[in-house]
Design a protein around this motif. Structure first.
Motif, PDB file in Angstrom:
ATOM      1  N   ALA A  39       0.837  -1.207   0.000  1.00 24.94           N
ATOM      2  CA  ALA A  39       0.000   0.000   0.000  1.00 24.94           C
ATOM      3  C   ALA A  39       0.875   1.261   0.000  1.00 24.94           C
ATOM      4  O   ALA A  39       0.612   2.216  -0.749  1.00 24.94           O
ATOM      5  CB  ALA A  39      -0.927  -0.010   1.209  1.00 24.94           C
ATOM      6  N   ILE A  40       1.916   1.272   0.824  1.00 23.41           N
ATOM      7  CA  ILE A  40       2.817   2.436   0.885  1.00 23.41           C
ATOM      8  C   ILE A  40       3.536   2.618  -0.446  1.00 23.41           C
ATOM      9  O   ILE A  40       3.677   3.733  -0.946  1.00 23.41           O
ATOM     10  CB  ILE A  40       3.819   2.289   2.050  1.00 23.41           C
ATOM     11  CG1 ILE A  40       3.089   2.442   3.381  1.00 23.41           C
ATOM     12  CG2 ILE A  40       4.952   3.296   1.944  1.00 23.41           C
ATOM     13  CD1 ILE A  40       3.906   2.080   4.598  1.00 23.41           C
ATOM     14  N   THR A  41       3.976   1.510  -1.054  1.00 17.32           N
ATOM     15  CA  THR A  41       4.670   1.586  -2.341  1.00 17.32           C
ATOM     16  C   THR A  41       3.747   2.143  -3.426  1.00 17.32           C
ATOM     17  O   THR A  41       4.133   3.033  -4.186  1.00 17.32           O
ATOM     18  CB  THR A  41       5.184   0.194  -2.760  1.00 17.32           C
ATOM     19  OG1 THR A  41       6.054  -0.295  -1.737  1.00 17.32           O
ATOM     20  CG2 THR A  41       5.923   0.247  -4.072  1.00 17.32           C
ATOM     21  N   VAL A  42       2.516   1.639  -3.478  1.00 14.15           N
ATOM     22  CA  VAL A  42       1.560   2.122  -4.484  1.00 14.15           C
ATOM     23  C   VAL A  42       1.239   3.594  -4.247  1.00 14.15           C
ATOM     24  O   VAL A  42       1.218   4.406  -5.185  1.00 14.15           O
ATOM     25  CB  VAL A  42       0.281   1.256  -4.474  1.00 14.15           C
ATOM     26  CG1 VAL A  42      -0.834   1.893  -5.295  1.00 14.15           C
ATOM     27  CG2 VAL A  42       0.587  -0.138  -4.996  1.00 14.15           C
ATOM     28  N   ALA A  43       0.995   3.976  -2.972  1.00 14.78           N
ATOM     29  CA  ALA A  43       0.697   5.377  -2.657  1.00 14.78           C
ATOM     30  C   ALA A  43       1.880   6.274  -3.014  1.00 14.78           C
ATOM     31  O   ALA A  43       1.703   7.362  -3.589  1.00 14.78           O
ATOM     32  CB  ALA A  43       0.355   5.522  -1.176  1.00 14.78           C
ATOM     33  N   GLY A  44       3.095   5.824  -2.697  1.00 13.75           N
ATOM     34  CA  GLY A  44       4.293   6.596  -3.052  1.00 13.75           C
ATOM     35  C   GLY A  44       4.458   6.742  -4.546  1.00 13.75           C
ATOM     36  O   GLY A  44       4.801   7.820  -5.039  1.00 13.75           O
TER      37      GLY A  44
ATOM     38  N   ILE B  70       1.997   6.633  -6.820  1.00 10.34           N
ATOM     39  CA  ILE B  70       0.952   7.555  -7.288  1.00 10.34           C
ATOM     40  C   ILE B  70       1.344   8.996  -6.956  1.00 10.34           C
ATOM     41  O   ILE B  70       1.206   9.902  -7.794  1.00 10.34           O
ATOM     42  CB  ILE B  70      -0.418   7.190  -6.675  1.00 10.34           C
ATOM     43  CG1 ILE B  70      -0.909   5.870  -7.269  1.00 10.34           C
ATOM     44  CG2 ILE B  70      -1.436   8.299  -6.892  1.00 10.34           C
ATOM     45  CD1 ILE B  70      -2.114   5.276  -6.567  1.00 10.34           C
ATOM     46  N   LEU B  71       1.846   9.217  -5.742  1.00  9.32           N
ATOM     47  CA  LEU B  71       2.275  10.564  -5.335  1.00  9.32           C
ATOM     48  C   LEU B  71       3.425  11.053  -6.210  1.00  9.32           C
ATOM     49  O   LEU B  71       3.426  12.208  -6.674  1.00  9.32           O
ATOM     50  CB  LEU B  71       2.699  10.563  -3.861  1.00  9.32           C
ATOM     51  CG  LEU B  71       3.115  11.897  -3.278  1.00  9.32           C
ATOM     52  CD1 LEU B  71       1.940  12.865  -3.270  1.00  9.32           C
ATOM     53  CD2 LEU B  71       3.656  11.718  -1.880  1.00  9.32           C
TER      54      LEU B  71
END
Length: 199
Positions: free
Chosen positions: A44-49, A51-52
């Motif tokens: 989740a953190i990797t995907v959010a990072g 996308i950001l």
């Protein structure tokens, strides 16, 4: 009940003549639950990072493109001698900011140059893209020398700041009139103006 277990069994003989076995069973969720939770959080953190990072990249590249587009538009206007006074939003990228500053200096230089040379000549030089060459030709021209009557004695009795203000007003009104009639100012000589028409 659909619960998975991890089971480990080890036989051993304690020397009593009996065979023993130690069996350990643990529900899989207790054993692997924390690992799976960490894996889910990491994904989740990797995907959010990601996308950001993509979002920030799009915003930064759009800002850079806008700044470069503005500088290119200004340069195109300069090439056509339609110099704009519109304020330029300064870029945060150093190289683009330096480009914007250079374009601003070119615009200021051209504006200044048109005060001392006929705008038509400056426009011709800019639009043609060729250097102005010193040359001569025979022409019938009209020269205008004019000054303010009694200005020397007037200026001796007046504060320097007031003298400069009066001269600025005088030349500020006279120079556009000369240009309006197809002439250009060659020189300002104290309170005098030297202009040429037809050259």
């Amino acid at each position: 009940g659909g619960v998975k277990y991890h089971v480990v069994a080890r036989p051993f003989s304690p020397g009593t003549g009996l065979d023993w076995a130690v069996v350990i069973y643990v529900p899989e969720e207790e054993f692997m639950g924390a690992v799976r939770a960490n894996l889910r959080a990491t994904v989740a953190i990797t995907v959010a990072g990601l996308i950001l990072a993509v979002g920030v990249g799009i915003l930064v590249s759009a800002a850079i493109a806008r700044s470069l587009g503005s500088a290119a538009t200004d340069l195109d206007r300069i090439a056509k001698f339609t110099i704009s006074d519109a304020p330029v939003r300064e870029s945060i990228v150093k190289e683009i900011w330096l480009l914007q500053q250079a374009v601003g200096r070119v615009k200021a230089s051209l504006r200044s140059f048109t005060r001392y040379a006929p705008e038509e000549i400056v426009r011709e030089v800019v639009v043609s893209g060729r250097e102005a060459m010193l040359s001569g030709e025979k022409r019938e021209v009209t020269l205008l020398f004019c000054d303010l009557r009694g200005f020397t004695s007037f200026s001796e009795k007046t504060r320097p700041e007031d003298v400069i203000a009066i001269l600025n007003d005088h030349f500020g009104a006279l120079a556009p009139l000369v240009a309006e009639h197809g002439g250009f100012v060659v020189d300002f000589l104290g309170d005098s103006l030297f202009a040429v028409f037809g050259a």
